[in-house]
Every structure is written in structure tokens, then in C-alpha cells.
Design an enzyme around this catalytic site. Structure first.
Site, PDB file in Angstrom:
ATOM      1  N   GLU A  76      39.197  46.278  54.523  1.00  0.00           N
ATOM      2  CA  GLU A  76      38.109  45.742  55.346  1.00  0.00           C
ATOM      3  C   GLU A  76      37.899  44.228  55.246  1.00  0.00           C
ATOM      4  O   GLU A  76      36.782  43.771  54.977  1.00  0.00           O
ATOM      5  CB  GLU A  76      36.817  46.505  55.027  1.00  0.00           C
ATOM      6  CG  GLU A  76      37.007  48.003  55.201  1.00  0.00           C
ATOM      7  CD  GLU A  76      35.738  48.825  54.945  1.00  0.00           C
ATOM      8  OE1 GLU A  76      34.750  48.271  54.455  1.00  0.00           O
ATOM      9  OE2 GLU A  76      35.762  50.018  55.250  1.00  0.00           O
TER      10      GLU A  76
ATOM     11  N   GLU B  58      41.774  57.171  57.981  1.00  0.00           N
ATOM     12  CA  GLU B  58      40.479  57.807  57.640  1.00  0.00           C
ATOM     13  C   GLU B  58      39.828  58.436  58.867  1.00  0.00           C
ATOM     14  O   GLU B  58      38.613  58.301  59.078  1.00  0.00           O
ATOM     15  CB  GLU B  58      39.509  56.756  57.045  1.00  0.00           C
ATOM     16  CG  GLU B  58      40.069  55.981  55.875  1.00  0.00           C
ATOM     17  CD  GLU B  58      39.088  54.989  55.256  1.00  0.00           C
ATOM     18  OE1 GLU B  58      37.892  55.006  55.593  1.00  0.00           O
ATOM     19  OE2 GLU B  58      39.543  54.187  54.424  1.00  0.00           O
TER      20      GLU B  58
END
Ligand code: XIL
Length: 354
Positions: free
Chosen positions: A154, A261
Site C-alpha cells: 500500500e 485479496e
């Protein structure tokens, strides 16, 4: 003579019967996801799920790769401080994966959201040494046990306008901390495929583009990046085609891609939501189907793995604590391990002929 009590009781008995039947309905026979795909299918795992026989059965049938959901993160490993790393949870998961012949994907070494406290008291030289040592220790411990790592997680801002400002970037530079993390991970585990991983890359095109520019810069700088991880926490309301476009753009860089994910919440936390459940399910299966088809369209060498962020709805991080409305169906299976419409959309995409 008609027994009125019996007549009145009949519908009640019928309803009770239906509820009982529903609770008892065995999962309909479905193919194992891993057996219909030429690439690994993964799920996240928490070590306590190893003690849940229903979860172990479901995982054994459908997946061939595991990502620790929490226990390989800095927050867990450094819970007792920098000098006392803790490995009980991730070791247990690694042993389970080895025992079951499943691949293990390491998640995650460096994340803006974690480690600030553990590193806070260090001066610049010690900070850098501790950064290097953490990666050497963790990636070194799982060398030969993991096939891959999310080295940096991220790095891009939510708006998608650049790189996040965080404790790592302030000490080591914005691209600097990322390049260093990849170099250290490569030194600790020469064989692992090293990923840069982020979310909203399909949902927010600007963020997807900024992420891919970063990947290009890393490649040009000679950082040992080996793959692109797209978390795919899908916003089911995005326009058709947006997911396909991102996956195509990502593929043009030539690296393997990990859908890392996947989940697809039926909820919208942003506004009053007037959609019916049927509409939401149609949006969800439409977008999940698009993602699967875009992944299937990649050259085989670029299909690293396809991972869902949990198997049963009740396992999902979106169904924990205050966030749980008891209704959301973000994953392929319901609480009883029965296939959701999302599962059928995945199977349809995985088995569709080009
Ligand atoms: C989440 C887990 O699912 C939760 O159990 C945990 O408490 C917080 O993190 N992006 C990521 C994952 O890379 O590590 C996050 O997982 C979900 C968002």
C-alpha cells in the site's frame, strides 16, 4: 371433522421444517477451485483456522496457496518490541502449508500502517540498520518456505496522486524505502518472487496509474521487483470494463500478476443505498466475473495466483466487530461453506473458453 388446531399448526410446522432443512442442506456438489485453474488459487489464513475442521476441509478442496492474514505482519512479529520478534503464529501457518503441500505467500514486510511505534525511538543510523535487520530476519526465516513476498504494501495515497508520506519514507525517501526493502528482501531470499501490493487499483483508475508508474520506476532503478499484487477489494459499483482496463495496463509491464485479496462487499458505506439485494448480487457477480476473465486472458507466465481474502463470509474482515451487519456476502462461500453466487461467477470465468 376437520381438526382446526391441526390446520393452524400445519403452516408453522412447515416453516419450521423448511428452516431445519435449510440448516441441514449439505453443500451442493461443486468443483474444487484449484482443480479447474492452471494457476494456484489462494486464501488468507489465521492460525486458529487450522483448528476448525470445516475450514480445513474447505481450504483443502479449493486452494493451493495461503497468505497469512495477520500473523506475518510487523504488528504481530514486533508485538513484544524490536528485540523480541515473535514467530509462533507464522511458523504454525508455514508448517501447515508445508504439511498440506500448499504454497505460502509472505504478507507483508513493509507497510506504512505498521512499525511506527517500534521504530520511533531510533536515530537515523539505527533506524536504517533496524529496517535492514527486520527484513533480513523475517525474509531469512521463511526462505525456502515462502514462494513470494509482498515486500511493500500500500505505497500509494488513497486519492492516487502520489506516494504516501509515512515513517519509512521520512527516514529513507519516498522511492528510497521501497527500493531498499526490495534489495534487502532479495538478499535475504534470492528465490522468492517479490511483489509490490496495493488496493483500489481497479476501483480508482488514477491510483492504478500512479501505482503502475511506480512499478516502472522501480524496474528502471534496477529494484528486484518480480510481480504486481492487486488486492482487489472490489467496489461492485464501478463501471463495467474498468477492471479489465487496469489488468491489461498492468500486464503491459510484463510482470506476473497476483490477485492478492479479492472480496466484493454488497454494502455501500458511502451513501443511502437503495439497491435491492438482487441488484447488488448482479453487480457483484458481474465485476467478479470481469476480474476472473481479465486474469484468464493473461499469458500463462503472468498468472501468478488468484487469492480470495477469506473463504466463508463469516471469515471476512468485513464481517468482524462493528462493521458486521450480519448480511454481507463478500466471499465465495456462506457461513456453512455452501457456494454463494460469487463462487458460481468464479467457476464460470475460470472455465469459460476464450
Ligand atoms: C486485514 C485483515 O484482514 C484483518 O484481519 C487485520 O486486522 C487488518 O488487516 N489490505 C491488506 C491486508 O493488505 O493485510 C488487510 O488485512 C486488508 C487490507
Amino acid at each position: 371433522m376437520i381438526d382446526r388446531r391441526a390446520l393452524l399448526a400445519a403452516p408453522l410446522a412447515l416453516a419450521a421444517c423448511e428452516r431445519f432443512a435449510e440448516a441441514q442442506t449439505p453443500a451442493r456438489a461443486v468443483p474444487g477451485l484449484k482443480s479447474i485453474t492452471p494457476f494456484p488459487v489462494g486464501t488468507c489464513i489465521k492460525s486458529n483456522q487450522i483448528d476448525d475442521p470445516a475450514w480445513v476441509d474447505l481450504a483443502g478442496k479449493h486452494v493451493s496457496q495461503l497468505t497469512p492474514e495477520w500473523e506475518m505482519k510487523m504488528e504481530y512479529i514486533l508485538a513484544d518490541g524490536l528485540d523480541r520478534p515473535r514467530f509462533d503464529g507464522p511458523d504454525r501457518i508455514a508448517a501447515f502449508a508445508a504439511e498440506r503441500g500448499m504454497r505460502l505467500h509472505g504478507h507483508t514486510l513493509i507497510w506504512y500502517a505498521q512499525g511506527e511505534e517500534a521504530f520511533a525511538h531510533l536515530d537515523r543510523a539505527r533506524f536504517t540498520a533496524a529496517f535492514d535487520a527486520y527484513i533480513a530476519t523475517v525474509a531469512g526465516r521463511y526462505r525456502g518456505k515462502v514462494v513470494s513476498w509482498d515486500v511493500v504494501n500500500e505505497p500509494i495515497t488513497d486519492a492516487g496522486d502520489g506516494l504516501r508520506d509515512c515513517h519509512w519514507s521520512r527516514a529513507l525517501g519516498q522511492d528510497g524505502y521501497i527500493i531498499r526493502a526490495f534489495e534487502r528482501a532479495r538478499a535475504a531470499d534470492p528465490d522468492a518472487v517479490l511483489f509490490l501490493n496495493d488496493y483500489n487499483l481497479e476501483n480508482t483508475p488514477r491510483k492504478g496509474a500512479t501505482f503502475l508508474k511506480l512499478v516502472e520506476r522501480l524496474m528502471k532503478a534496477g529494484a528486484p521487483i518480480g510481480g504486481i499484487g492487486s488486492q482487489a477489494h472490489l467496489d461492485i459499483e464501478i463501471p463495467a470494463g474498468q477492471i479489465r482496463t487496469f489488468i491489461r495496463n498492468a500486464a503491459s509491464l510484463g510482470l506476473p500478476i497476483h490477485i492478492s485479496e479479492l472480496d466484493a462487499s454488497l454494502r455501500s458505506d458511502r451513501r443511502v443505498d437503495l439497491r435491492s439485494r438482487e441488484q447488488r448480487l448482479a453487480q457483484q457477480t458481474g465485476r467478479v466475473g470481469e476480474l476472473v476473465e481479465a486474469f484468464m486472458a493473461l499469458p500463462a507466465s503472468q498468472r501468478f495466483a488468484f487469492t480470495v481474502w477469506g473463504l466463508r463470509d463469516t471469515d471476512s474482515w468485513l464481517r468482524q466487530g462493528e462493521r458486521d451487519d450480519g448480511q454481507d456476502q463478500p466471499l465465495p462461500f456462506d457461513a456453512g461453506g455452501r457456494p454463494n453466487p460469487m463462487f458460481d461467477a468464479m467457476v464460470a470465468g475460470f472455465t469459460k473458453r476464450a
